[in-house]
Design a protein around this motif. Sequence first.
Motif, PDB file in Angstrom:
ATOM      1  N   GLU A 169       0.829  -1.209   0.000  1.00 46.05           N
ATOM      2  CA  GLU A 169       0.000   0.000   0.000  1.00 46.05           C
ATOM      3  C   GLU A 169       0.864   1.259   0.000  1.00 46.05           C
ATOM      4  O   GLU A 169       0.567   2.229  -0.711  1.00 46.05           O
ATOM      5  CB  GLU A 169      -0.923  -0.003   1.217  1.00 46.05           C
ATOM      6  N   LEU A 170       1.937   1.252   0.795  1.00 44.21           N
ATOM      7  CA  LEU A 170       2.826   2.412   0.830  1.00 44.21           C
ATOM      8  C   LEU A 170       3.491   2.633  -0.526  1.00 44.21           C
ATOM      9  O   LEU A 170       3.646   3.775  -0.983  1.00 44.21           O
ATOM     10  CB  LEU A 170       3.886   2.224   1.917  1.00 44.21           C
ATOM     11  N   LEU A 171       3.896   1.549  -1.172  1.00 42.08           N
ATOM     12  CA  LEU A 171       4.544   1.664  -2.481  1.00 42.08           C
ATOM     13  C   LEU A 171       3.610   2.252  -3.536  1.00 42.08           C
ATOM     14  O   LEU A 171       4.058   2.874  -4.492  1.00 42.08           O
ATOM     15  CB  LEU A 171       5.046   0.293  -2.935  1.00 42.08           C
ATOM     16  N   PRO A 175       6.027   8.792  -4.412  1.00 50.89           N
ATOM     17  CA  PRO A 175       6.280   9.431  -5.718  1.00 50.89           C
ATOM     18  C   PRO A 175       7.602   8.997  -6.348  1.00 50.89           C
ATOM     19  O   PRO A 175       8.444   9.826  -6.685  1.00 50.89           O
ATOM     20  CB  PRO A 175       6.303  10.914  -5.350  1.00 50.89           C
ATOM     21  N   GLY A 176       7.830   7.696  -6.472  1.00 54.55           N
ATOM     22  CA  GLY A 176       9.025   7.214  -7.165  1.00 54.55           C
ATOM     23  C   GLY A 176      10.223   6.966  -6.278  1.00 54.55           C
ATOM     24  O   GLY A 176      11.176   6.304  -6.688  1.00 54.55           O
ATOM     25  N   GLN A 234       4.498  -5.352  -8.192  1.00 53.59           N
ATOM     26  CA  GLN A 234       3.507  -4.364  -8.604  1.00 53.59           C
ATOM     27  C   GLN A 234       3.880  -3.652  -9.908  1.00 53.59           C
ATOM     28  O   GLN A 234       3.155  -2.772 -10.359  1.00 53.59           O
ATOM     29  CB  GLN A 234       3.356  -3.291  -7.507  1.00 53.59           C
ATOM     30  N   ASN A 235       5.017  -4.066 -10.486  1.00 49.95           N
ATOM     31  CA  ASN A 235       5.527  -3.388 -11.689  1.00 49.95           C
ATOM     32  C   ASN A 235       5.687  -1.894 -11.445  1.00 49.95           C
ATOM     33  O   ASN A 235       5.389  -1.073 -12.313  1.00 49.95           O
ATOM     34  CB  ASN A 235       4.599  -3.627 -12.890  1.00 49.95           C
ATOM     35  N   ARG A 236       6.154  -1.548 -10.253  1.00 49.39           N
ATOM     36  CA  ARG A 236       6.344  -0.145  -9.901  1.00 49.39           C
ATOM     37  C   ARG A 236       7.831   0.185  -9.909  1.00 49.39           C
ATOM     38  O   ARG A 236       8.630  -0.531  -9.303  1.00 49.39           O
ATOM     39  CB  ARG A 236       5.738   0.159  -8.527  1.00 49.39           C
ATOM     40  N   ARG A 237       8.165   1.259 -10.592  1.00 48.29           N
ATOM     41  CA  ARG A 237       9.563   1.704 -10.650  1.00 48.29           C
ATOM     42  C   ARG A 237       9.789   2.667  -9.500  1.00 48.29           C
ATOM     43  O   ARG A 237       9.491   3.858  -9.584  1.00 48.29           O
ATOM     44  CB  ARG A 237       9.840   2.352 -12.007  1.00 48.29           C
ATOM     45  N   VAL A 238      10.300   2.105  -8.418  1.00 45.81           N
ATOM     46  CA  VAL A 238      10.517   2.873  -7.199  1.00 45.81           C
ATOM     47  C   VAL A 238      11.976   2.709  -6.769  1.00 45.81           C
ATOM     48  O   VAL A 238      12.507   1.595  -6.767  1.00 45.81           O
ATOM     49  CB  VAL A 238       9.592   2.382  -6.066  1.00 45.81           C
ATOM     50  N   ARG A 239      12.580   3.814  -6.422  1.00 43.68           N
ATOM     51  CA  ARG A 239      13.955   3.765  -5.917  1.00 43.68           C
ATOM     52  C   ARG A 239      13.905   3.727  -4.392  1.00 43.68           C
ATOM     53  O   ARG A 239      13.412   4.657  -3.756  1.00 43.68           O
ATOM     54  CB  ARG A 239      14.751   4.980  -6.381  1.00 43.68           C
ATOM     55  N   VAL A 240      14.387   2.632  -3.819  1.00 42.61           N
ATOM     56  CA  VAL A 240      14.402   2.481  -2.370  1.00 42.61           C
ATOM     57  C   VAL A 240      15.680   3.108  -1.828  1.00 42.61           C
ATOM     58  O   VAL A 240      16.788   2.702  -2.191  1.00 42.61           O
ATOM     59  CB  VAL A 240      14.315   1.001  -1.962  1.00 42.61           C
ATOM     60  N   ILE A 241      15.514   4.127  -0.979  1.00 40.19           N
ATOM     61  CA  ILE A 241      16.652   4.820  -0.374  1.00 40.19           C
ATOM     62  C   ILE A 241      16.775   4.378   1.082  1.00 40.19           C
ATOM     63  O   ILE A 241      15.916   4.679   1.906  1.00 40.19           O
ATOM     64  CB  ILE A 241      16.472   6.364  -0.421  1.00 40.19           C
ATOM     65  N   GLY A 242      17.819   3.639   1.378  1.00 39.66           N
ATOM     66  CA  GLY A 242      18.025   3.183   2.749  1.00 39.66           C
ATOM     67  C   GLY A 242      18.478   4.323   3.651  1.00 39.66           C
ATOM     68  O   GLY A 242      19.394   5.069   3.307  1.00 39.66           O
ATOM     69  N   LEU A 243      17.816   4.466   4.785  1.00 36.34           N
ATOM     70  CA  LEU A 243      18.163   5.519   5.745  1.00 36.34           C
ATOM     71  C   LEU A 243      19.164   4.995   6.762  1.00 36.34           C
ATOM     72  O   LEU A 243      19.113   3.823   7.158  1.00 36.34           O
ATOM     73  CB  LEU A 243      16.893   5.990   6.470  1.00 36.34           C
ATOM     74  N   ASN A 244      20.060   5.886   7.203  1.00 37.87           N
ATOM     75  CA  ASN A 244      20.989   5.487   8.259  1.00 37.87           C
ATOM     76  C   ASN A 244      20.244   5.439   9.596  1.00 37.87           C
ATOM     77  O   ASN A 244      19.047   5.738   9.677  1.00 37.87           O
ATOM     78  CB  ASN A 244      22.197   6.417   8.317  1.00 37.87           C
TER      79      ASN A 244
END
Length: 305
Positions: A169-171, A175-176, A234-244
């Motif tokens: 749901e969050l994905l 916004p990308g 989900q065929n979603r182009r999302v860039r996952v940014i890992g947080l410190n």
Amino acid sequence: MPTGTVCLLGGTGFVGHAIAARLSASGYDARVLTRAFARNRDITVSPGVVLIEGDVHDPAFLQKQFKGIDVVINLVGILNEHGHSGAGFEYVHAELPAKVTTVCRHVGVPRLLHMSALGAEKQAPSFYLRSKARGEDAAHAAAPDVRVTSFRPSVIFGPRDDFTNRFTELLRVVPGVFPLACPDSRLQPVYVEDVARAFVDAIGKTATYGQRYDLCGPKVYHLRDLVNYFAALQNRRVRVIGLNDTLSRLQATILEYVPGKPFSVDNYRSLSRDNVCGGVNNLRAVFGIEPASLEQIAPGYLTGL
């Protein structure tokens, strides 16, 4: 085929539905306790499953419902609480199992199965895990009068879960770019039907009396890899940014005040510790269950959502 009557606390939840259905299919009668009868009538579609409304925190109600019962299964749990003191976790995860134990001993319930959590320890970093540890110990305090088995699963997945579905749901709304707290946390997700089978199979398995079982799936993942997998489904182009660590805690501090509390400081503390099983896989070794992988099951209910 086994016979007998089982009383489930927390039986209307995600895992409870699976256990109630398996109890029914295995020949047991199931008495499911709930605060909200009207909202949970669907569980009674399984033969032999009845729904009873009442307050499971009321010892008098428990005493009435436990009389003549062969097995009590306590699944009651919460992932988040309304406050920030840990009192809600303590009330649900520690005080309730103590009440259940007392009533089981008083009315002569011979068998108790208890849902704990992987990593439940008195010195764990989160209120959630510490309260789970106290509840687990409270359940086992029923011995030797009651034959007790507890289960400590890693994160449980399946069509009704709060884990894979929440991330999906969050994905859908990001916004990308997806800023992910604790991206390197290690998890070993276990399929809900495997957990349910272990619970039901344990009822008559004398070797499980007094035991505490870690339950995990066949594969260990980093949280970052799981979120990328959910996005791919989900065929979603999302860039996952890992947080410190600092930003992860900041995100948790902010999100625990968002309606629905999608992430909290206590969740962050739980994720600071790996949620994986070490050594023998108990599903396979104790219960003869070949654990299903996420890749086998998740596409069936997440693809196209």
